[in-house]
Design an enzyme around this catalytic site. Structure first.
Site, PDB file in Angstrom:
ATOM      1  N   LYS A 144      -1.948   4.475  12.156  1.00 53.73           N
ATOM      2  CA  LYS A 144      -1.022   3.389  12.488  1.00 53.73           C
ATOM      3  C   LYS A 144      -0.031   3.913  13.523  1.00 53.73           C
ATOM      4  O   LYS A 144       0.663   4.901  13.276  1.00 53.73           O
ATOM      5  CB  LYS A 144      -0.302   2.934  11.216  1.00 53.73           C
ATOM      6  CG  LYS A 144       0.520   1.667  11.408  1.00 53.73           C
ATOM      7  CD  LYS A 144       1.036   1.128  10.073  1.00 53.73           C
ATOM      8  CE  LYS A 144       1.793  -0.175  10.293  1.00 53.73           C
ATOM      9  NZ  LYS A 144       2.302  -0.748   9.030  1.00 53.73           N
TER      10      LYS A 144
ATOM     11  N   SER B  12       0.804  -1.231   0.000  1.00 55.08           N
ATOM     12  CA  SER B  12       0.000   0.000   0.000  1.00 55.08           C
ATOM     13  C   SER B  12       0.832   1.275   0.000  1.00 55.08           C
ATOM     14  O   SER B  12       0.293   2.356  -0.223  1.00 55.08           O
ATOM     15  CB  SER B  12      -0.995  -0.004   1.157  1.00 55.08           C
ATOM     16  OG  SER B  12      -0.362   0.235   2.380  1.00 55.08           O
ATOM     17  N   GLN B  13       2.145   1.181   0.220  1.00 52.79           N
ATOM     18  CA  GLN B  13       2.973   2.379   0.031  1.00 52.79           C
ATOM     19  C   GLN B  13       2.958   2.830  -1.430  1.00 52.79           C
ATOM     20  O   GLN B  13       3.314   3.962  -1.740  1.00 52.79           O
ATOM     21  CB  GLN B  13       4.416   2.175   0.528  1.00 52.79           C
ATOM     22  CG  GLN B  13       5.209   1.078  -0.163  1.00 52.79           C
ATOM     23  CD  GLN B  13       5.089  -0.265   0.557  1.00 52.79           C
ATOM     24  OE1 GLN B  13       4.044  -0.572   1.118  1.00 52.79           O
ATOM     25  NE2 GLN B  13       6.156  -1.048   0.546  1.00 52.79           N
TER      26      GLN B  13
ATOM     27  N   THR C 251      -1.263  -2.182   5.432  1.00 53.99           N
ATOM     28  CA  THR C 251      -1.518  -1.342   6.609  1.00 53.99           C
ATOM     29  C   THR C 251      -0.860   0.045   6.517  1.00 53.99           C
ATOM     30  O   THR C 251      -1.255   0.951   7.236  1.00 53.99           O
ATOM     31  CB  THR C 251      -1.021  -2.046   7.888  1.00 53.99           C
ATOM     32  OG1 THR C 251       0.374  -2.293   7.774  1.00 53.99           O
ATOM     33  CG2 THR C 251      -1.769  -3.340   8.133  1.00 53.99           C
ATOM     34  N   ASP C 252       0.129   0.189   5.628  1.00 51.85           N
ATOM     35  CA  ASP C 252       0.892   1.454   5.612  1.00 51.85           C
ATOM     36  C   ASP C 252       0.035   2.678   5.272  1.00 51.85           C
ATOM     37  O   ASP C 252       0.219   3.748   5.858  1.00 51.85           O
ATOM     38  CB  ASP C 252       2.058   1.361   4.624  1.00 51.85           C
ATOM     39  CG  ASP C 252       3.154   0.425   5.121  1.00 51.85           C
ATOM     40  OD1 ASP C 252       3.086  -0.008   6.286  1.00 51.85           O
ATOM     41  OD2 ASP C 252       4.085   0.143   4.345  1.00 51.85           O
TER      42      ASP C 252
HETATM   43  N1  ASP Z   1       4.025  -2.455   3.322  1.00 51.17           N
HETATM   44  C1  ASP Z   1       2.834  -3.212   3.583  1.00 51.17           C
HETATM   45  C2  ASP Z   1       1.680  -2.495   2.925  1.00 51.17           C
HETATM   46  O1  ASP Z   1       1.234  -1.495   3.404  1.00 51.17           O
HETATM   47  C3  ASP Z   1       2.653  -3.362   5.042  1.00 51.17           C
HETATM   48  C4  ASP Z   1       1.402  -4.065   5.503  1.00 51.17           C
HETATM   49  O2  ASP Z   1       0.513  -4.421   4.752  1.00 51.17           O
HETATM   50  O3  ASP Z   1       1.300  -4.265   6.716  1.00 51.17           O
HETATM   51  O4  ASP Z   1       1.211  -2.968   1.938  1.00 51.17           O
END
Ligand code: ASP
Length: 346
Positions: free
Chosen positions: A184, A78-79, A111-112
């Site tokens: 977060k 998601s970054q 989650t990012d």
């Molecule tokens: N870098 C990952 C994302 O945001 C981290 C996660 O999913 O926890 O896609």
């Protein structure tokens, strides 16, 4: 006889409609919940590998909660979230709800930037049906992976009549968190999300939501932002404030043709002279500036005289959320008083 048949028929239809499960669509975008590592206790892994069908298949009893349909929107970390994907998510959900094609939507997400997608949809999808976003801190292949239970809870929440008209919700680690406040707060722990200003909306327990409070802000069905015909959003950037910050970043932003700038100020939204000079330049060019803070809670208001009251303030929206609200506010107005009104209400 005819009358009795009619009553039996009516009872059968009633039983069917009572037993019919809610129709939930899962829109999958990738992230750690779809991640895979080479070892079950390994910290490094590759996000966005598993398909939504594989993820659903890994959650015991989930099919008992709802009629599920999984749609793979993308499979990214998601970054790397893009405006194009936000607009696609908006259009897909708007279409599903407008044509009554489902009763609720779950989005699986990294989650990012989960809190940003949640807030964007919270401001743009003008419907009352539940939208729940979830993800995982541990990849699907991990010991004690958190993704399957998070997804179970998300589907259970989206299926609940109590979840109607509460705005977009994030479900992580049994907590129900509102899109307007969730952020977060831990980079690695499964208990990674919180609402620093208002606390969680509620918790999930035995597949049912227990709500503690409602969002005090306008959202979803009561939102004034209509992006149905919008193909690209105003360009808004964030300038970070810190001890002896230089003018390099602020000048680059001002010269980039941005429509709006959010200041992630120190403390109560403060910034030094170098940034202040850059903001003056922005003001002269008609770029809207909003003062926010890099501090997790408490927000920024116009109360103290130390500050420049020409700029609207973000109240308790953190810089990344203030940036989203500013881009939507700029689709409606370029007047700072009107932008301030919007920040107060959302
Ligand atoms: N870098 C990952 C994302 O945001 C981290 C996660 O999913 O926890 O896609």
């Amino acid at each position: 006889m005819y009358k009795r048949l009619l009553i039996v028929g009516f009872l059968i239809i009633l039983a069917l409609s009572l037993s019919a499960k809610p129709r939930i669509v899962i829109l999958a975008t990738g992230g750690t919940i779809a991640g895979s590592a080479s070892g079950a206790a390994q910290a490094s892994y590759q996000p966005g590998v598993l398909s939504i069908q594989q993820i659903i298949a890994s959650v015991p009893d989930i099919e008992q909660l709802a009629e599920l349909k999984g749609i793979q929107v993308c499979n990214i970390s998601s970054q790397n979230m893009e405006e194009r994907i936000w607009l696609e998510l908006f259009k897909t959900i708007d279409n599903l709800f407008t044509h009554d094609l489902c009763d609720g939507v779950v989005i699986t997400h990294g989650t990012d930037t989960m809190e940003e997608t949640a807030y964007f949809l919270n401001l743009t999808v003008r419907h009352t049906k539940p939208i729940v976003i979830t993800g995982a801190m541990r990849p699907a292949t991990s010991l004690s992976a958190d993704g399957p239970f998070n997804l179970y809870n998300a589907v259970a929440l989206a299926s609940s009549p109590e979840a109607q008209n509460r705005g977009v919700m994030v479900v992580m680690n049994d907590y129900i968190l509102s899109a307007d406040d969730v952020t977060k707060t831990n980079t690695v722990n499964p208990n990674a999300f919180s609402c620093p200003n208002y606390g969680p909306l509620g918790i999930m327990r035995d597949g049912l939501p227990i709500f503690f409070r409602e969002s005090p802000f306008r959202h979803t069905a009561s939102s004034e932002f209509n992006i149905t015909n919008i193909v690209s959003l105003p360009k808004t950037e964030i300038i970070y404030s810190y001890a002896f910050a230089s003018d390099v970043a602020i000048n680059a932003i001002v010269d980039s043709g941005a429509d709006g700038i959010v200041v992630a100020g120190v403390g109560h939204g403060n910034y030094n002279r170098a940034i202040s000079k850059g903001l003056e330049k922005a003001f002269a060019r008609g770029i809207m500036v909003v003062r926010s803070s890099r501090i997790a809670a408490g927000g920024v208001d116009q109360a103290a005289e130390e500050y420049d009251t020409r700029w609207p303030v973000s109240y308790n929206k953190n810089p990344q959320k203030a940036r989203i609200l500013l881009m939507l506010a700029l689709t409606k107005s370029k007047d700072s008083k009107e932008i301030q009104r919007i920040f107060k209400e959302y």
